[in-house]
Design a protein around this motif. Structure first.
Motif, PDB file in Angstrom:
ATOM      1  N   TRP A 163       1.503  -1.696   7.572  1.00 53.13           N
ATOM      2  CA  TRP A 163       0.485  -0.723   7.981  1.00 53.13           C
ATOM      3  C   TRP A 163      -0.794  -1.461   8.365  1.00 53.13           C
ATOM      4  N   THR A 164      -1.969  -0.936   8.027  1.00 51.20           N
ATOM      5  CA  THR A 164      -3.218  -1.470   8.609  1.00 51.20           C
ATOM      6  C   THR A 164      -3.478  -2.941   8.259  1.00 51.20           C
TER       7      THR A 164
ATOM      8  N   GLN B  29       7.677   3.687   3.052  1.00 52.16           N
ATOM      9  CA  GLN B  29       8.415   4.470   4.050  1.00 52.16           C
ATOM     10  C   GLN B  29       8.935   3.600   5.193  1.00 52.16           C
ATOM     11  N   PHE B  30       8.281   2.450   5.415  1.00 46.47           N
ATOM     12  CA  PHE B  30       8.747   1.539   6.459  1.00 46.47           C
ATOM     13  C   PHE B  30       9.724   0.495   5.913  1.00 46.47           C
TER      14      PHE B  30
ATOM     15  N   SER C 177      -7.565  -6.624   4.631  1.00 50.69           N
ATOM     16  CA  SER C 177      -7.916  -5.205   4.635  1.00 50.69           C
ATOM     17  C   SER C 177      -9.429  -5.036   4.807  1.00 50.69           C
TER      18      SER C 177
ATOM     19  N   PHE D  64       3.973  -0.031  -5.055  1.00 48.40           N
ATOM     20  CA  PHE D  64       2.619   0.480  -4.841  1.00 48.40           C
ATOM     21  C   PHE D  64       2.013   0.848  -6.198  1.00 48.40           C
TER      22      PHE D  64
ATOM     23  N   LYS E  39      -3.414   4.906  -6.551  1.00 45.67           N
ATOM     24  CA  LYS E  39      -4.829   4.845  -6.208  1.00 45.67           C
ATOM     25  C   LYS E  39      -5.674   4.621  -7.463  1.00 45.67           C
TER      26      LYS E  39
ATOM     27  N   ASP F  21      -6.863   1.130  -3.684  1.00 42.21           N
ATOM     28  CA  ASP F  21      -5.613   0.981  -4.430  1.00 42.21           C
ATOM     29  C   ASP F  21      -5.900   0.380  -5.815  1.00 42.21           C
TER      30      ASP F  21
ATOM     31  N   GLY G 171       0.832  -1.186   0.000  1.00 39.42           N
ATOM     32  CA  GLY G 171       0.000   0.000   0.000  1.00 39.42           C
ATOM     33  C   GLY G 171       0.877   1.251   0.000  1.00 39.42           C
ATOM     34  N   PRO G 172       0.277   2.440   0.185  1.00 47.32           N
ATOM     35  CA  PRO G 172       1.045   3.686   0.101  1.00 47.32           C
ATOM     36  C   PRO G 172       2.030   3.880   1.256  1.00 47.32           C
ATOM     37  N   ARG G 173       1.882   3.185   2.362  1.00 49.97           N
ATOM     38  CA  ARG G 173       2.725   3.438   3.525  1.00 49.97           C
ATOM     39  C   ARG G 173       3.904   2.469   3.650  1.00 49.97           C
ATOM     40  N   GLU G 174       3.821   1.317   2.987  1.00 46.30           N
ATOM     41  CA  GLU G 174       4.865   0.308   3.201  1.00 46.30           C
ATOM     42  C   GLU G 174       6.252   0.813   2.764  1.00 46.30           C
TER      43      GLU G 174
END
Ligand code: SF4
Length: 173
Positions: free
Chosen positions: A61-62, A54-55, A173, A94, A97, A103, A49-52
């Motif tokens: 993430w969720t 940065q980690f 999800s 990713f 959207k 996504d 997803g959009p947050r993975e």
């Protein structure tokens, strides 16, 4: 399973190749992949997803929170799972959207472009168990059928020439 020096070297080189991949012009980097690990259990997700990014790790993430809660119910916490199971994915970037929200589903060309990474990992690790998570991943490993007939049931399958157990999970999800 402890990795032989050869396999250990191969997986490090492989992960470097994956991280450098820029094959898909419509995918949004960075490439997200598991750390180099030879594992007996291979979990295949759909796409980050959009947050993975940065980690720098899948399921960060969720969806990951839900996924790892499921594993906690059988006594495996997130840290233990990540240390012993390799987390791959149908696509490693990713997709962006979708116009209607949510996504974007990767295109068949993107799925095909990324399939080689998963093939190389499975041939290198030869895992005893593959856990596809979500429809896109399940479709890669099990015959076409309603998801309700596939999820949570053990199958024996030959994946990229390697015979192993497959246990599909729904997308968290
Ligand atoms: S989705 Fe896969 S094949 Fe496409 S650029 Fe990312 S890592 Fe490469």
């Amino acid at each position: 399973m402890s990795a032989t020096p050869q396999k250990s070297g191969d997986i490090h080189a492989h992960i470097r190749d994956v991280l450098a991949c820029r094959k898909c012009p419509n995918m949004i980097g960075p490439v997200v992949t598991h750390h180099p690990l030879i594992a007996n259990v291979y979990l295949a997700g759909q796409a980050p997803g959009p947050r993975e990014g940065q980690f720098g790790k899948p399921f960060a993430w969720t969806a990951g929170k839900t996924l790892f809660r499921w594993f906690e119910t059988i006594g495996v916490d997130e840290e233990t799972f990540r240390a012993h199971a390799f987390i791959g994915a149908v696509c490693r970037c990713f997709p962006g959207k979708a116009k209607g929200g949510g996504d974007r589903v990767p295109s068949p060309d993107e799925i095909e472009a990324c399939a080689g990474w998963m093939e190389r990992e499975i041939q290198l690790m030869r895992p005893e168990l593959i856990i596809p998570v979500g429809r896109l991943a399940i479709e890669r490993f099990l015959p076409k059928a309603p998801l309700a007939e596939l999820i949570g049931k053990p199958f024996r399958a030959t994946i990229f020439g390697h015979a192993c157990d497959v246990l599909a999970l729904p997308h968290p999800s």
